[in-house]
Write a protein that holds these residues in place. Structure first.
Motif, PDB file in Angstrom:
ATOM      1  N   GLY A  38      10.874  21.451 116.177  1.00 23.29           N
ATOM      2  CA  GLY A  38      11.190  22.265 117.342  1.00 23.29           C
ATOM      3  C   GLY A  38      12.580  22.015 117.883  1.00 23.29           C
ATOM      4  N   HIS A  39      12.941  22.823 118.847  1.00 26.32           N
ATOM      5  CA  HIS A  39      14.234  22.690 119.514  1.00 26.32           C
ATOM      6  C   HIS A  39      14.187  21.523 120.500  1.00 26.32           C
ATOM      7  N   ALA A  40      15.240  20.717 120.470  1.00 26.35           N
ATOM      8  CA  ALA A  40      15.426  19.639 121.453  1.00 26.35           C
ATOM      9  C   ALA A  40      14.226  18.698 121.530  1.00 26.35           C
ATOM     10  N   HIS A  41      13.751  18.255 120.382  1.00 22.33           N
ATOM     11  CA  HIS A  41      12.655  17.289 120.395  1.00 22.33           C
ATOM     12  C   HIS A  41      13.107  16.047 121.165  1.00 22.33           C
ATOM     13  N   PRO A  42      12.352  15.623 122.165  1.00 26.27           N
ATOM     14  CA  PRO A  42      12.837  14.552 123.049  1.00 26.27           C
ATOM     15  C   PRO A  42      13.121  13.237 122.340  1.00 26.27           C
ATOM     16  N   ASP A  43      12.297  12.865 121.360  1.00 29.43           N
ATOM     17  CA  ASP A  43      12.536  11.618 120.641  1.00 29.43           C
ATOM     18  C   ASP A  43      13.845  11.683 119.859  1.00 29.43           C
ATOM     19  N   LEU A  44      14.079  12.809 119.204  1.00 33.00           N
ATOM     20  CA  LEU A  44      15.280  12.957 118.388  1.00 33.00           C
ATOM     21  C   LEU A  44      16.526  13.077 119.250  1.00 33.00           C
ATOM     22  N   VAL A  45      16.412  13.817 120.347  1.00 35.36           N
ATOM     23  CA  VAL A  45      17.557  13.961 121.255  1.00 35.36           C
ATOM     24  C   VAL A  45      17.940  12.607 121.850  1.00 35.36           C
ATOM     25  N   ALA A  46      16.947  11.804 122.211  1.00 29.95           N
ATOM     26  CA  ALA A  46      17.229  10.491 122.796  1.00 29.95           C
ATOM     27  C   ALA A  46      17.958   9.593 121.803  1.00 29.95           C
ATOM     28  N   VAL A  47      17.515   9.598 120.560  1.00 30.42           N
ATOM     29  CA  VAL A  47      18.178   8.787 119.529  1.00 30.42           C
ATOM     30  C   VAL A  47      19.607   9.268 119.307  1.00 30.42           C
ATOM     31  N   ALA A  48      19.785  10.589 119.239  1.00 32.43           N
ATOM     32  CA  ALA A  48      21.118  11.146 119.005  1.00 32.43           C
ATOM     33  C   ALA A  48      22.063  10.821 120.152  1.00 32.43           C
ATOM     34  N   ARG A  49      21.595  10.962 121.374  1.00 31.30           N
ATOM     35  CA  ARG A  49      22.451  10.667 122.531  1.00 31.30           C
ATOM     36  C   ARG A  49      22.882   9.205 122.550  1.00 31.30           C
ATOM     37  N   ASP A  50      21.946   8.344 122.247  1.00 37.33           N
ATOM     38  CA  ASP A  50      22.271   6.918 122.243  1.00 37.33           C
ATOM     39  C   ASP A  50      23.308   6.596 121.164  1.00 37.33           C
ATOM     40  N   GLN A  51      23.123   7.199 119.976  1.00 34.86           N
ATOM     41  CA  GLN A  51      24.032   6.904 118.872  1.00 34.86           C
ATOM     42  C   GLN A  51      25.409   7.521 119.083  1.00 34.86           C
ATOM     43  N   ILE A  52      25.469   8.710 119.692  1.00 30.07           N
ATOM     44  CA  ILE A  52      26.763   9.365 119.941  1.00 30.07           C
ATOM     45  C   ILE A  52      27.655   8.474 120.789  1.00 30.07           C
ATOM     46  N   GLY A  53      27.060   7.782 121.734  1.00 29.95           N
ATOM     47  CA  GLY A  53      27.839   6.911 122.608  1.00 29.95           C
ATOM     48  C   GLY A  53      28.117   5.543 122.023  1.00 29.95           C
ATOM     49  N   THR A  54      27.647   5.303 120.806  1.00 33.65           N
ATOM     50  CA  THR A  54      27.804   3.980 120.193  1.00 33.65           C
ATOM     51  C   THR A  54      28.738   4.004 118.989  1.00 33.65           C
ATOM     52  N   LEU A  55      28.393   4.813 117.994  1.00 30.81           N
ATOM     53  CA  LEU A  55      29.193   4.902 116.773  1.00 30.81           C
ATOM     54  C   LEU A  55      28.747   6.144 116.011  1.00 30.81           C
ATOM     55  N   THR A  56      29.700   6.979 115.605  1.00 30.67           N
ATOM     56  CA  THR A  56      29.339   8.209 114.900  1.00 30.67           C
ATOM     57  C   THR A  56      29.849   8.280 113.471  1.00 30.67           C
ATOM     58  N   LEU A  57      30.937   7.571 113.140  1.00 29.73           N
ATOM     59  CA  LEU A  57      31.484   7.686 111.793  1.00 29.73           C
ATOM     60  C   LEU A  57      32.280   6.447 111.428  1.00 29.73           C
TER      61      LEU A  57
END
Length: 419
Positions: free
Chosen positions: A74-93
């Motif tokens: 589905g769109h904006a699955h809360p578990d996946l969005v939470a993981v993505a947000r946390d990782q975006i602010g940590t390290l992306t590449l």
């Protein structure tokens, strides 16, 4: 976790939704500044939650395409969005020139899901297919002993494996391949679902068979019972690799983790994509055992963004969702209900339906409007679907969809068939 989480919904309605001035203006603006390689339906989506999306016109639409199975959760699955947000602010590449702390977990998670030893991460599904083709050829030369430059891979008519030059070269879709040749040699294409045709195509230079366990773009074509087991048997008899493109059919879509599971078939190489990125970003992977994967050495294949930290974080979270078994069970149960509903559509307007799990191809009866026209009528009734071919519509809702929403969608479909 709950499988439905949208906080607001406009409610079911039978009113037809016109194309608003704001939507028309945005479509015209996009048309002016983008390539015309798509012909999207006249809707502009601004947000989404679960199985529903909202257009810039403020109208909610039920999404029963799910990004060609990229949005299985589905769109904006809360578990996946939470993981993505946390990782975006940590390290992306970091690029693969360096290691990062998410990489080993992702590879181990996908390998465990597939029951394989090793994983090669990429970005898009097409990249994963190209990776599998290169892997098969290299294995053919290094392990099987095929003379250099002579390796052949058998593919199936009606296939869709992406849009690279190599892939469209063995496509049987004239729109996909027309005007793009010359194409790389080394591929033999046979009728899908016919083991005799496959057997006849195998030569001493054949190294692999590339197959979709269910053909999605062709209209959700399910092969005859025993076909996948037969492909596995022929590969074993002739010392070939079985490459299973589970990009659309895998990760819960058909009611099992992989569509190959329905015949208890384990391919030599799994090709994954779409839902592996949770609908958040492109994530793909090829999974195989060491005796196959280790023919690749440093410098022979790679990708700057393949296996990046953000992709790995989201991909690992996707594996964890699948390991609960919740989504496979929902696909089985709701898929059974979906196909019961579709079987009740009027026979003078629907020729036949087919599919597995929450995946269906609907062939319109002769004399009916084009599939595109019916999808436009569905759009006016707040349901987003997509034509696979002129006379076929495909349905692939997110696995989080509710039973009531499925009922509502098929009711709208029946209404759209009436004009």
């Amino acid at each position: 976790m709950a499988v439905r989480w949208q906080s607001e919904q406009s409610g079911h309605s039978d009113r037809l939704v016109p194309v608003t001035a704001a939507t028309a203006a945005e479509i015209e603006r996009a048309d002016r500044c983008s390539a015309h390689n798509y012909s999207p339906l006249p809707v502009v989506i601004a947000s989404g939650s679960g199985a529903w999306v909202r257009g810039i016109d403020g109208v909610d639409y039920l999404d029963v395409l799910a990004g060609y199975s990229a949005l299985n959760f589905g769109h904006a699955h809360p578990d996946l969005v939470a993981v993505a947000r946390d990782q975006i602010g940590t390290l992306t590449l970091t690029s693969r020139a360096f290691q990062h702390d998410r990489f080993s977990d992702f590879c181990a998670d996908v390998a465990r899901l597939c029951g394989k030893d090793a994983v090669l991460p990429m970005n898009t599904g097409a990249e994963a297919v190209e990776t599998a083709l290169k892997l098969a050829r290299k294995w053919g030369y290094d392990v099987k002993g095929v003379p250099d430059g002579r390796a052949e891979i058998v593919t199936c008519a009606g296939n869709f494996h992406g849009r690279t030059i190599a892939v469209v070269g063995f496509s049987t879709d004239p729109d996909a391949r027309g005007g793009f040749g010359p194409f790389p040699p080394g591929f033999r294409t046979v009728d899908y679902g016919r083991l005799d045709a496959l057997a006849d195509a195998i030569t001493e230079h054949t190294v692999a068979v590339l197959v979709e366990p269910i053909q999605g773009e062709a209209g959700v074509r399910v092969p005859p019972d025993g076909y996948l087991a037969g492909v596995r048997r022929l590969c074993d008899e002739h010392g070939l690799l079985m490459l299973a493109d589970e990009i659309q059919s895998g990760l819960g879509r058909t009611g099992d983790t992989f569509a190959c599971d329905h015949e208890n078939v384990v391919p030599d190489v799994y090709i994954l994509g779409k839902a592996l990125g949770g609908g958040i970003l492109p994530v793909s992977a090829v999974a195989a055992n060491r005796d196959v994967m280790d023919v690749l050495h440093p410098g022979q294949h790679g990708s700057t963004f393949g296996g990046n930290p953000l992709a790995c974080a989201v991909g690992s979270a996707v594996v964890k969702l699948l390991e609960t078994g919740v989504y496979q069970q929902r696909s089985r149960d709701l898929g059974r209900y979906l196909h019961e509903l579709l079987a009740q559509l009027p026979a003078d307007r629907v020729g036949r339906t087919r599919g597995r799990g929450l995946w269906a191809g609907i062939d319109l009866a002769p004399g009916q409007p084009s599939a595109r026209t019916v999808c436009e009528r569905l759009l006016a009734r707040r349901v987003l679907a997509k034509d696979a071919h002129e006379g076929t519509i495909r349905i692939a809702p997110p696995l989080v969809i509710d039973r009531d929403d499925l009922t509502w969608a098929v009711e709208r479909f029946a209404d759209a068939l009436g004009g």
